[in-house]
Design a protein around this motif. Structure first.
Motif, PDB file in Angstrom:
ATOM      1  N   GLY A   9       0.783  -1.228   0.000  1.00  0.00           N
ATOM      2  CA  GLY A   9       0.000   0.000   0.000  1.00  0.00           C
ATOM      3  C   GLY A   9       0.814   1.277   0.000  1.00  0.00           C
ATOM      4  O   GLY A   9       0.263   2.365  -0.137  1.00  0.00           O
ATOM      5  N   LEU A  10       2.118   1.173   0.133  1.00  0.00           N
ATOM      6  CA  LEU A  10       2.961   2.358   0.207  1.00  0.00           C
ATOM      7  C   LEU A  10       3.524   2.684  -1.170  1.00  0.00           C
ATOM      8  O   LEU A  10       4.671   2.392  -1.490  1.00  0.00           O
ATOM      9  N   THR A  11       2.688   3.311  -1.997  1.00  0.00           N
ATOM     10  CA  THR A  11       3.086   3.566  -3.379  1.00  0.00           C
ATOM     11  C   THR A  11       3.429   5.029  -3.660  1.00  0.00           C
ATOM     12  O   THR A  11       4.154   5.316  -4.593  1.00  0.00           O
ATOM     13  N   THR A  12       2.893   5.949  -2.853  1.00  0.00           N
ATOM     14  CA  THR A  12       3.204   7.366  -3.047  1.00  0.00           C
ATOM     15  C   THR A  12       3.866   7.927  -1.791  1.00  0.00           C
ATOM     16  O   THR A  12       3.798   7.322  -0.710  1.00  0.00           O
ATOM     17  N   VAL A  13       4.466   9.085  -1.932  1.00  0.00           N
ATOM     18  CA  VAL A  13       5.069   9.754  -0.784  1.00  0.00           C
ATOM     19  C   VAL A  13       3.996  10.014   0.273  1.00  0.00           C
ATOM     20  O   VAL A  13       4.205   9.795   1.462  1.00  0.00           O
ATOM     21  N   GLY A  14       2.809  10.424  -0.162  1.00  0.00           N
ATOM     22  CA  GLY A  14       1.700  10.684   0.756  1.00  0.00           C
ATOM     23  C   GLY A  14       1.259   9.449   1.511  1.00  0.00           C
ATOM     24  O   GLY A  14       0.954   9.511   2.700  1.00  0.00           O
ATOM     25  N   HIS A  15       1.235   8.297   0.830  1.00  0.00           N
ATOM     26  CA  HIS A  15       0.881   7.039   1.501  1.00  0.00           C
ATOM     27  C   HIS A  15       1.879   6.726   2.606  1.00  0.00           C
ATOM     28  O   HIS A  15       1.499   6.299   3.695  1.00  0.00           O
ATOM     29  N   VAL A  16       3.156   6.931   2.306  1.00  0.00           N
ATOM     30  CA  VAL A  16       4.199   6.657   3.299  1.00  0.00           C
ATOM     31  C   VAL A  16       4.039   7.595   4.488  1.00  0.00           C
ATOM     32  O   VAL A  16       4.096   7.167   5.641  1.00  0.00           O
ATOM     33  N   ILE A  17       3.801   8.879   4.213  1.00  0.00           N
ATOM     34  CA  ILE A  17       3.613   9.866   5.288  1.00  0.00           C
ATOM     35  C   ILE A  17       2.424   9.487   6.156  1.00  0.00           C
ATOM     36  O   ILE A  17       2.522   9.446   7.389  1.00  0.00           O
ATOM     37  N   ASP A  18       1.284   9.193   5.529  1.00  0.00           N
ATOM     38  CA  ASP A  18       0.075   8.818   6.283  1.00  0.00           C
ATOM     39  C   ASP A  18       0.308   7.558   7.114  1.00  0.00           C
ATOM     40  O   ASP A  18      -0.121   7.469   8.263  1.00  0.00           O
ATOM     41  N   TYR A  19       0.992   6.588   6.524  1.00  0.00           N
ATOM     42  CA  TYR A  19       1.256   5.331   7.219  1.00  0.00           C
ATOM     43  C   TYR A  19       2.108   5.578   8.466  1.00  0.00           C
ATOM     44  O   TYR A  19       1.794   5.107   9.548  1.00  0.00           O
ATOM     45  N   VAL A  20       3.189   6.320   8.291  1.00  0.00           N
ATOM     46  CA  VAL A  20       4.093   6.570   9.414  1.00  0.00           C
ATOM     47  C   VAL A  20       3.386   7.398  10.493  1.00  0.00           C
ATOM     48  O   VAL A  20       3.512   7.118  11.678  1.00  0.00           O
ATOM     49  N   GLN A  21       2.599   8.391  10.088  1.00  0.00           N
ATOM     50  CA  GLN A  21       1.848   9.190  11.068  1.00  0.00           C
ATOM     51  C   GLN A  21       0.906   8.309  11.865  1.00  0.00           C
ATOM     52  O   GLN A  21       0.772   8.465  13.073  1.00  0.00           O
ATOM     53  N   GLY A  22       0.267   7.377  11.195  1.00  0.00           N
ATOM     54  CA  GLY A  22      -0.637   6.451  11.876  1.00  0.00           C
ATOM     55  C   GLY A  22       0.088   5.547  12.854  1.00  0.00           C
ATOM     56  O   GLY A  22      -0.461   5.174  13.883  1.00  0.00           O
ATOM     57  N   ARG A  23       1.321   5.200  12.531  1.00  0.00           N
ATOM     58  CA  ARG A  23       2.099   4.332  13.411  1.00  0.00           C
ATOM     59  C   ARG A  23       2.741   5.111  14.549  1.00  0.00           C
ATOM     60  O   ARG A  23       2.939   4.578  15.628  1.00  0.00           O
ATOM     61  N   VAL A  24       3.085   6.372  14.309  1.00  0.00           N
ATOM     62  CA  VAL A  24       3.742   7.197  15.332  1.00  0.00           C
ATOM     63  C   VAL A  24       2.703   7.811  16.262  1.00  0.00           C
ATOM     64  O   VAL A  24       2.936   7.948  17.453  1.00  0.00           O
ATOM     65  N   ALA A  25       1.516   8.138  15.752  1.00  0.00           N
ATOM     66  CA  ALA A  25       0.468   8.812  16.524  1.00  0.00           C
ATOM     67  C   ALA A  25      -0.017   8.037  17.743  1.00  0.00           C
ATOM     68  O   ALA A  25      -0.310   8.654  18.752  1.00  0.00           O
ATOM     69  N   PRO A  26      -0.102   6.683  17.731  1.00  0.00           N
ATOM     70  CA  PRO A  26      -0.599   5.990  18.914  1.00  0.00           C
ATOM     71  C   PRO A  26       0.229   6.199  20.183  1.00  0.00           C
ATOM     72  O   PRO A  26      -0.249   5.931  21.261  1.00  0.00           O
ATOM     73  N   THR A  27       1.439   6.712  20.080  1.00  0.00           N
ATOM     74  CA  THR A  27       2.268   6.919  21.263  1.00  0.00           C
ATOM     75  C   THR A  27       1.578   7.807  22.294  1.00  0.00           C
ATOM     76  O   THR A  27       1.507   7.446  23.450  1.00  0.00           O
ATOM     77  N   PRO A  28       1.001   8.981  21.917  1.00  0.00           N
ATOM     78  CA  PRO A  28       0.288   9.775  22.924  1.00  0.00           C
ATOM     79  C   PRO A  28      -0.919   9.039  23.486  1.00  0.00           C
ATOM     80  O   PRO A  28      -1.249   9.202  24.643  1.00  0.00           O
ATOM     81  N   ALA A  29      -1.560   8.218  22.693  1.00  0.00           N
ATOM     82  CA  ALA A  29      -2.715   7.463  23.180  1.00  0.00           C
ATOM     83  C   ALA A  29      -2.282   6.494  24.275  1.00  0.00           C
ATOM     84  O   ALA A  29      -2.994   6.280  25.237  1.00  0.00           O
ATOM     85  N   LYS A  30      -1.096   5.904  24.123  1.00  0.00           N
ATOM     86  CA  LYS A  30      -0.587   5.005  25.149  1.00  0.00           C
ATOM     87  C   LYS A  30      -0.313   5.774  26.431  1.00  0.00           C
ATOM     88  O   LYS A  30      -0.560   5.292  27.508  1.00  0.00           O
ATOM     89  N   SER A  31       0.204   7.003  26.301  1.00  0.00           N
ATOM     90  CA  SER A  31       0.450   7.827  27.485  1.00  0.00           C
ATOM     91  C   SER A  31      -0.859   8.141  28.176  1.00  0.00           C
ATOM     92  O   SER A  31      -0.943   8.128  29.397  1.00  0.00           O
ATOM     93  N   ALA A  32      -1.887   8.425  27.392  1.00  0.00           N
ATOM     94  CA  ALA A  32      -3.202   8.702  27.968  1.00  0.00           C
ATOM     95  C   ALA A  32      -3.734   7.454  28.666  1.00  0.00           C
ATOM     96  O   ALA A  32      -4.343   7.536  29.724  1.00  0.00           O
ATOM     97  N   ALA A  33      -3.490   6.288  28.084  1.00  0.00           N
ATOM     98  CA  ALA A  33      -3.938   5.042  28.700  1.00  0.00           C
ATOM     99  C   ALA A  33      -3.228   4.829  30.030  1.00  0.00           C
ATOM    100  O   ALA A  33      -3.825   4.374  30.982  1.00  0.00           O
ATOM    101  N   LYS A  34      -1.955   5.202  30.090  1.00  0.00           N
ATOM    102  CA  LYS A  34      -1.231   5.088  31.351  1.00  0.00           C
ATOM    103  C   LYS A  34      -1.844   6.015  32.390  1.00  0.00           C
ATOM    104  O   LYS A  34      -1.943   5.676  33.546  1.00  0.00           O
ATOM    105  N   GLY A  35      -2.295   7.194  31.943  1.00  0.00           N
ATOM    106  CA  GLY A  35      -2.946   8.135  32.845  1.00  0.00           C
ATOM    107  C   GLY A  35      -4.234   7.559  33.397  1.00  0.00           C
ATOM    108  O   GLY A  35      -4.567   7.738  34.554  1.00  0.00           O
ATOM    109  N   THR A  36      -4.962   6.823  32.560  1.00  0.00           N
ATOM    110  CA  THR A  36      -6.197   6.209  33.033  1.00  0.00           C
ATOM    111  C   THR A  36      -5.899   5.071  33.990  1.00  0.00           C
ATOM    112  O   THR A  36      -6.661   4.824  34.888  1.00  0.00           O
ATOM    113  N   THR A  37      -4.773   4.426  33.803  1.00  0.00           N
ATOM    114  CA  THR A  37      -4.398   3.359  34.721  1.00  0.00           C
ATOM    115  C   THR A  37      -4.167   3.931  36.114  1.00  0.00           C
ATOM    116  O   THR A  37      -4.531   3.342  37.101  1.00  0.00           O
TER     117      THR A  37
END
Length: 119
Positions: A65-93
């Motif tokens: 699925g990584l055929t354009t520069v935009g696809h690569v950017i979107d993919y990496v953002q999606g993979r990097v973005a969950p990090t703050p969500a994990k921090s928020a989950a730790k806060g809920t813990t």
């Protein structure tokens, strides 16, 4: 924690360095093979560099699925973005732990009131 411009800037700069081109000449709509002239080995090498830059692993099944520069950017953002969500989950813990501490603090009070009723 990485924002959109950081991710896209790093990816475009990595492509520009690899291709020995000006980063401003690389756009998200560019196709990695057709527009930028990367063959399949060059695409894999570029994705390896991106994995290192963002400290992530791109599974083989995601490469298709990584055929354009935009696809690569979107993919990496999606993979990097969950990090703050994990921090928020730790806060809920931590919140239930505080609630538990409050519940424990209430129990001795309840015992005292029980004892005072008996007396």
């Amino acid at each position: 924690m990485a924002n959109t411009t950081d991710v896209s800037g790093k990816i475009i700069q990595a492509l520009a360095d690899y291709l020995k081109r000006d980063a401003a000449s690389i756009k998200p709509a560019h196709h990695l093979r057709e527009d930028l002239g990367l063959d399949s080995m060059a695409v894999i090498e570029m994705l390896y560099r991106i994995e290192e830059a963002f400290n992530l692993q791109i599974p083989d099944q995601d490469l298709v699925g990584l055929t354009t520069v935009g696809h690569v950017i979107d993919y990496v953002q999606g993979r990097v973005a969950p990090t703050p969500a994990k921090s928020a989950a730790k806060g809920t813990t931590k919140t239930p732990a505080k609630t538990t501490a409050k519940a424990v603090a209430k129990k001795p009070t309840a015992k005292r009131s029980t004892k005072s009723k008996k007396a």
